[in-house]
Write an enzyme that holds these catalytic residues in place. Structure first.
Site, PDB file in Angstrom:
ATOM      1  N   ASN A 280       2.433 -43.212   7.622  1.00  0.00           N
ATOM      2  CA  ASN A 280       2.488 -44.306   8.600  1.00  0.00           C
ATOM      3  C   ASN A 280       3.374 -45.471   8.171  1.00  0.00           C
ATOM      4  O   ASN A 280       3.206 -46.609   8.634  1.00  0.00           O
ATOM      5  CB  ASN A 280       1.076 -44.795   8.955  1.00  0.00           C
TER       6      ASN A 280
ATOM      7  N   GLU B  24      -4.231 -58.851  -3.062  1.00  0.00           N
ATOM      8  CA  GLU B  24      -3.155 -57.869  -3.177  1.00  0.00           C
ATOM      9  C   GLU B  24      -1.872 -58.482  -3.725  1.00  0.00           C
ATOM     10  O   GLU B  24      -1.141 -57.838  -4.488  1.00  0.00           O
ATOM     11  CB  GLU B  24      -2.905 -57.241  -1.805  1.00  0.00           C
TER      12      GLU B  24
ATOM     13  N   HIS C 122       2.356 -50.822   5.006  1.00  0.00           N
ATOM     14  CA  HIS C 122       1.039 -51.430   4.756  1.00  0.00           C
ATOM     15  C   HIS C 122       1.163 -52.934   4.934  1.00  0.00           C
ATOM     16  O   HIS C 122       2.194 -53.529   4.610  1.00  0.00           O
ATOM     17  CB  HIS C 122       0.550 -51.135   3.337  1.00  0.00           C
TER      18      HIS C 122
ATOM     19  N   LYS D  54       6.024 -47.969   2.548  1.00  0.00           N
ATOM     20  CA  LYS D  54       5.533 -46.839   1.778  1.00  0.00           C
ATOM     21  C   LYS D  54       6.656 -45.834   1.492  1.00  0.00           C
ATOM     22  O   LYS D  54       7.761 -45.950   2.047  1.00  0.00           O
ATOM     23  CB  LYS D  54       4.379 -46.170   2.536  1.00  0.00           C
TER      24      LYS D  54
ATOM     25  N   TYR E 144      -6.450 -49.462  -3.515  1.00  0.00           N
ATOM     26  CA  TYR E 144      -7.263 -48.662  -2.605  1.00  0.00           C
ATOM     27  C   TYR E 144      -8.678 -48.463  -3.143  1.00  0.00           C
ATOM     28  O   TYR E 144      -9.302 -47.415  -2.916  1.00  0.00           O
ATOM     29  CB  TYR E 144      -6.599 -47.300  -2.378  1.00  0.00           C
TER      30      TYR E 144
END
Length: 253
Positions: free
Chosen positions: A214, A228, A217, A111, A151
């Site tokens: 975080n 995905e 992913h 990310k 998402y």
């Protein structure tokens, strides 16, 4: 002193199960035979007690009284049940021999905060050292259309707008990794979503500082990984190269 009738059995011999195993005099008297005379042999159709056996598995009976299963049969149910026929295999067996593996691919994305903190190399190193094969990678500024689809399940959450804004704030490094059970293993490698609960040794446990930052992913299921990968990559962007130096017999060409 034992009775005279038992002296022969304690002496040089005796009888057992209708078979003479010595010239015991007492044994002959007990059976109404002259001393030293062998009793008649049992009929071939009736085996002696010590030779009788059953073809069933030890401790298992087909049923008890009144047709009810006996306790032995219940305890040994596995021994009397018919074996199940093997179902269809989902594993790809290599043509050159060796073990069979489930061929899986998963999407892993560093990310924006992970890219800005120069953690891309650490992530790649961990997956390569684990033995997985990198078959696709690219850096991009993710458009909102891809993020909205990615998402989609979180669109009703109160943090959804902030999530989309964060994921589009900087470049993302998207990767496709391949290997046996890579979906499950990669989830264990990245750790819990919340940095406060991520175990040390996981990527988030070592590098993440907050649940909203975080670092990484990874797909959470095989079906999700397929969806995905198709969202983030074109088929021509994935390279199915021969891993001759490590798992040459794991994947068919």
């Amino acid at each position: 002193t034992p009775p005279r009738a038992l002296q022969g059995e304690q002496g040089r011999g005796g009888t057992e199960g209708g078979v003479v195993w010595g010239p015991g005099r007492g044994a002959g008297r007990r059976r109404g035979l002259k001393p030293g005379t062998a009793p008649p042999r049992p009929s071939p159709s009736v085996p002696p007690p010590w030779a009788r056996s059953t073809p069933r598995a030890a401790g298992c009976r087909p049923g008890g009284r009144h047709g009810r299963p006996s306790s032995d049969a219940e305890r040994c149910g596995a021994a009397v049940r018919p074996a199940r026929a093997p179902g269809p295999s989902l594993r790809a067996r290599p043509s050159s021999g060796g073990p069979s593996w489930t061929r899986e691919r998963t999407l892993v994305a560093v990310k924006p905060d992970g890219v800005q903190r120069r953690l891309v190399g650490d992530v790649i190193q961990r997956f390569e050292r684990r033995g997985f094969k990198l078959v696709g990678m690219k850096m991009l500024q993710a458009p909102e259309s891809i993020l909205a689809e990615h998402y989609h399940d979180l669109r009703r959450k109160p943090f959804y707008p902030a999530l989309i804004s964060y994921m589009s704030s900087g470049p993302v490094v998207a990767m496709v990794w391949e290997g046996p059970n890579v979906v499950c293993t990669s989830r264990a490698m990245i750790g819990h979503t919340d940095a406060a609960e991520a175990a040390p040794g996981t990527i988030r446990g070592d590098f993440s500082i907050h649940i909203s930052r975080n670092v990484i992913h990874a797909s959470d299921s095989v079906e999700g990984a397929q969806r995905e990968i198709q969202l983030w990559f074109q088929s021509g962007e994935l390279v199915d190269w021969a891993d001759e130096g490590h798992h040459s017999s794991t994947y068919p060409a």
